[in-house]
Design a protein around this motif. Structure first.
Motif, PDB file in Angstrom:
ATOM      1  N   GLN A   1       5.693  -1.469  -1.640  1.00  0.00           N
ATOM      2  CA  GLN A   1       5.821  -2.924  -1.612  1.00  0.00           C
ATOM      3  C   GLN A   1       4.440  -3.576  -1.571  1.00  0.00           C
ATOM      4  O   GLN A   1       4.208  -4.611  -2.214  1.00  0.00           O
ATOM      5  N   LEU A   2       3.529  -2.958  -0.862  1.00  0.00           N
ATOM      6  CA  LEU A   2       2.157  -3.457  -0.773  1.00  0.00           C
ATOM      7  C   LEU A   2       1.494  -3.423  -2.151  1.00  0.00           C
ATOM      8  O   LEU A   2       0.841  -4.391  -2.563  1.00  0.00           O
ATOM      9  N   TYR A   3       1.675  -2.340  -2.876  1.00  0.00           N
ATOM     10  CA  TYR A   3       1.065  -2.211  -4.201  1.00  0.00           C
ATOM     11  C   TYR A   3       1.617  -3.264  -5.171  1.00  0.00           C
ATOM     12  O   TYR A   3       0.882  -3.820  -5.988  1.00  0.00           O
ATOM     13  N   TRP A   4       2.921  -3.516  -5.095  1.00  0.00           N
ATOM     14  CA  TRP A   4       3.498  -4.549  -5.959  1.00  0.00           C
ATOM     15  C   TRP A   4       2.895  -5.916  -5.635  1.00  0.00           C
ATOM     16  O   TRP A   4       2.612  -6.705  -6.523  1.00  0.00           O
ATOM     17  N   LYS A   5       2.720  -6.197  -4.352  1.00  0.00           N
ATOM     18  CA  LYS A   5       2.171  -7.495  -3.959  1.00  0.00           C
ATOM     19  C   LYS A   5       0.734  -7.621  -4.440  1.00  0.00           C
ATOM     20  O   LYS A   5       0.311  -8.684  -4.903  1.00  0.00           O
ATOM     21  N   TRP A   6      -0.043  -6.554  -4.351  1.00  0.00           N
ATOM     22  CA  TRP A   6      -1.421  -6.596  -4.839  1.00  0.00           C
ATOM     23  C   TRP A   6      -1.443  -6.817  -6.351  1.00  0.00           C
ATOM     24  O   TRP A   6      -2.301  -7.536  -6.869  1.00  0.00           O
ATOM     25  N   ALA A   7      -0.493  -6.203  -7.053  1.00  0.00           N
ATOM     26  CA  ALA A   7      -0.436  -6.369  -8.511  1.00  0.00           C
ATOM     27  C   ALA A   7      -0.149  -7.819  -8.885  1.00  0.00           C
ATOM     28  O   ALA A   7      -0.600  -8.300  -9.929  1.00  0.00           O
TER      29      ALA A   7
ATOM     30  N   ARG B   1      13.137  -0.091  -1.958  1.00  0.00           N
ATOM     31  CA  ARG B   1      12.158   0.764  -2.637  1.00  0.00           C
ATOM     32  C   ARG B   1      11.925   0.205  -4.035  1.00  0.00           C
ATOM     33  O   ARG B   1      12.875   0.000  -4.792  1.00  0.00           O
ATOM     34  N   VAL B   2      10.687  -0.077  -4.388  1.00  0.00           N
ATOM     35  CA  VAL B   2      10.381  -0.656  -5.690  1.00  0.00           C
ATOM     36  C   VAL B   2       9.935   0.449  -6.653  1.00  0.00           C
ATOM     37  O   VAL B   2       9.413   1.480  -6.231  1.00  0.00           O
TER      38      VAL B   2
ATOM     39  N   ALA C   1       1.438   0.467 -14.309  1.00  0.00           N
ATOM     40  CA  ALA C   1       1.581   1.177 -13.036  1.00  0.00           C
ATOM     41  C   ALA C   1       1.215   0.238 -11.895  1.00  0.00           C
ATOM     42  O   ALA C   1       0.212  -0.481 -11.958  1.00  0.00           O
ATOM     43  N   ALA C   2       2.037   0.227 -10.849  1.00  0.00           N
ATOM     44  CA  ALA C   2       1.763  -0.620  -9.689  1.00  0.00           C
ATOM     45  C   ALA C   2       0.688  -0.020  -8.795  1.00  0.00           C
ATOM     46  O   ALA C   2      -0.045  -0.756  -8.119  1.00  0.00           O
ATOM     47  N   ASP C   3       0.573   1.289  -8.771  1.00  0.00           N
ATOM     48  CA  ASP C   3      -0.414   1.975  -7.939  1.00  0.00           C
ATOM     49  C   ASP C   3      -1.820   1.565  -8.358  1.00  0.00           C
ATOM     50  O   ASP C   3      -2.210   1.741  -9.511  1.00  0.00           O
ATOM     51  N   PRO C   4      -2.629   1.007  -7.455  1.00  0.00           N
ATOM     52  CA  PRO C   4      -3.975   0.561  -7.825  1.00  0.00           C
ATOM     53  C   PRO C   4      -4.903   1.706  -8.226  1.00  0.00           C
ATOM     54  O   PRO C   4      -5.949   1.469  -8.832  1.00  0.00           O
ATOM     55  N   ARG C   5      -4.519   2.920  -7.900  1.00  0.00           N
ATOM     56  CA  ARG C   5      -5.359   4.067  -8.265  1.00  0.00           C
ATOM     57  C   ARG C   5      -5.098   4.532  -9.693  1.00  0.00           C
ATOM     58  O   ARG C   5      -5.848   5.348 -10.228  1.00  0.00           O
TER      59      ARG C   5
ATOM     60  N   ALA D   1      -1.321 -12.048   6.133  1.00  0.00           N
ATOM     61  CA  ALA D   1      -2.272 -12.757   5.268  1.00  0.00           C
ATOM     62  C   ALA D   1      -3.409 -11.828   4.860  1.00  0.00           C
ATOM     63  O   ALA D   1      -3.880 -11.852   3.713  1.00  0.00           O
ATOM     64  N   LEU D   2      -3.848 -10.974   5.790  1.00  0.00           N
ATOM     65  CA  LEU D   2      -4.954 -10.059   5.522  1.00  0.00           C
ATOM     66  C   LEU D   2      -4.561  -8.950   4.552  1.00  0.00           C
ATOM     67  O   LEU D   2      -5.327  -8.611   3.643  1.00  0.00           O
ATOM     68  N   VAL D   3      -3.368  -8.417   4.718  1.00  0.00           N
ATOM     69  CA  VAL D   3      -2.970  -7.225   3.963  1.00  0.00           C
ATOM     70  C   VAL D   3      -2.083  -7.570   2.760  1.00  0.00           C
ATOM     71  O   VAL D   3      -2.255  -7.013   1.681  1.00  0.00           O
ATOM     72  N   PHE D   4      -1.136  -8.500   2.939  1.00  0.00           N
ATOM     73  CA  PHE D   4      -0.200  -8.856   1.874  1.00  0.00           C
ATOM     74  C   PHE D   4      -0.610 -10.117   1.125  1.00  0.00           C
ATOM     75  O   PHE D   4      -0.029 -10.437   0.102  1.00  0.00           O
TER      76      PHE D   4
END
Length: 427
Positions: free
Chosen positions: A189-195, A334-335, A409-413, A252-255
């Protein structure tokens, strides 16, 4: 119970001032006319407004007209001038202004502003810290009103509503179990939000610290369901509100989810009458007036009960895409590993040009993209493309316009390149 529900007119007045100041400063309010055109093109009705979708006017002109009512009435509500009618007009126009963008394919959870505004409109929130009371005092000395259920009940209802905002997302996470925090759901979920934010990364990469993200997830699962109890128990209230502020700071810091329109209203938890009295800024108040009690607290009771019931039913059902009631974001599902978006291709001045519509998109724009990508109805895409033409001058002379659905890909790596592309619509 009656003693618990009693409250000061000052506390209710501070809540009134806070809510309508937040409304006047809310970006979602002033962006509504811009989103009216998209909402009219897409007309994806959230749960609760489907029956209105065919007939509700969603044009920018109507939204500007509602804003012309909302801004002055909200300002009068802050000042406490013609408070009774000002709060009613502000609540009604705010409901429309915040509802219009919700038809654009996504729901931005600003429901609490509507709840609070309607609750205040049903209460005697202008009995203190208002121009109305000052004007009445000019006609002769009047004793300041004392504590009463009419003042305390709306404040307690607001406490319950805030607790429900946290409660149901927490319960839905527990339905998944600890696997939500420990099994990768939170990370994905974090990776999707960063994307959503074009590959934005927080300074603190919690996903790269073994155990830190999981520990934070478990803490959230423990905290969210306890907020309702914490805000209702006097001794726990300061600690609960402090923990809620830390929760908002962490998200706010992470998401990059700030939710300032919610935590700015936490002034409702502060006993302002006691604070101001201790500072010598508030005089003594008269005893409770025994006449007209039912007439004064009954409207807030009916409205408050309706608000609590609506928030509880949709929260328990997990319906996040509704208005004016909805379960606040749960992030419990689960995304997929790949994130969909839309891409526009056209010939401009003889050149083939592609626009990645997700690049630099806002949260609401992402919601529209996802809605259209997952439900590629040609007529909606055609109407939405025409709206894009009016917003982007470079598309005015575009020819052979085509809209594609893309996956990355949602994964930032992983690579940020398009993994595959599918044609959805062509003109």
């Amino acid at each position: 119970m009656r003693g618990y529900l009693q409250g000061s007119p000052v506390d209710l007045a501070v809540f009134r001032i806070t809510v309508f100041v937040v409304v006047l400063l809310s970006r979602d309010v002033y962006e509504a006319p811009t989103w009216a055109a998209t909402a009219d093109a897409v007309r994806a009705a959230p749960f609760g407004l489907g029956w209105l979708a065919p007939c509700l006017p969603l044009s920018p002109a109507w939204t500007w007209a509602a804003l012309a009512v909302l801004v002055p009435s909200a300002l009068l509500s802050v000042l406490g001038l013609f408070t009774r009618w000002a709060t009613v007009l502000a609540a009604a126009s705010l409901s429309y202004v915040l509802a219009v963008p919700q038809f654009s394919g996504t729901v931005i959870h600003t429901h609490h502003l509507v709840w609070f505004a309607v609750l205040l409109a049903a209460s005697p929130c202008g009995d203190a810290l208002s121009v109305d009371t000052w004007l009445r005092a000019r006609h002769g000395p009047r004793a300041a009103p004392g504590e009463a259920v009419a003042y305390g009940l709306p404040v307690r209802v607001a406490w319950v509503l805030v607790g429900l905002i946290f409660l149901f997302p927490g319960l839905w996470k527990w339905r998944v179990g600890l696997d939500w925090a420990l099994g990768g759901t939170l990370r994905d979920q974090l990776y999707w939000k960063w994307a959503e934010y074009g590959g934005w990364r927080p300074r603190l990469r919690v996903d790269e610290w073994p155990g830190l993200l999981e520990a934070g997830g478990v803490a959230v699962m423990l905290f969210e369901p306890l907020v309702l109890l914490g805000v209702l128990v006097p001794r726990l209230r300061p600690w609960t509100v402090g923990a809620a502020l830390l929760f908002h700071a962490a998200t706010a810091l992470v998401f990059r989810i700030h939710f300032s329109s919610l935590w700015a209203c936490y002034t409702v938890f502060i006993p302002w009458s006691r604070v101001l009295a201790r500072a010598g800024l508030l005089g003594t108040t008269a005893g409770e007036n025994p006449t007209g009690h039912v007439r004064r607290w009954l409207p807030a009771t009916v409205v408050g009960g309706t608000l609590v019931l609506g928030a509880s039913v949709l929260g328990a059902a997990g319906i996040q895409y509704g208005f004016p009631f909805a379960c606040y974001p749960t992030f419990h599902t689960r995304v997929p590993a790949e994130i969909p978006a839309l891409e526009l291709e056209a010939h401009v001045d003889g050149r083939l040009v592609r626009w990645d519509l997700a690049s630099g998109a806002s949260q609401r724009e992402w919601g529209t993209l996802w809605y259209l990508a997952l439900r590629p109805e040609p007529s909606r895409i055609a109407r939405w493309t025409e709206v894009l033409r009016t917003r982007h001058p470079e598309l005015t002379s575009a020819e052979h316009v085509r809209v594609f659905r893309t996956w990355r890909a949602a994964d930032p790596r992983a690579s940020s390149e398009v993994l595959r592309r599918e044609l959805l619509w062509a003109q």
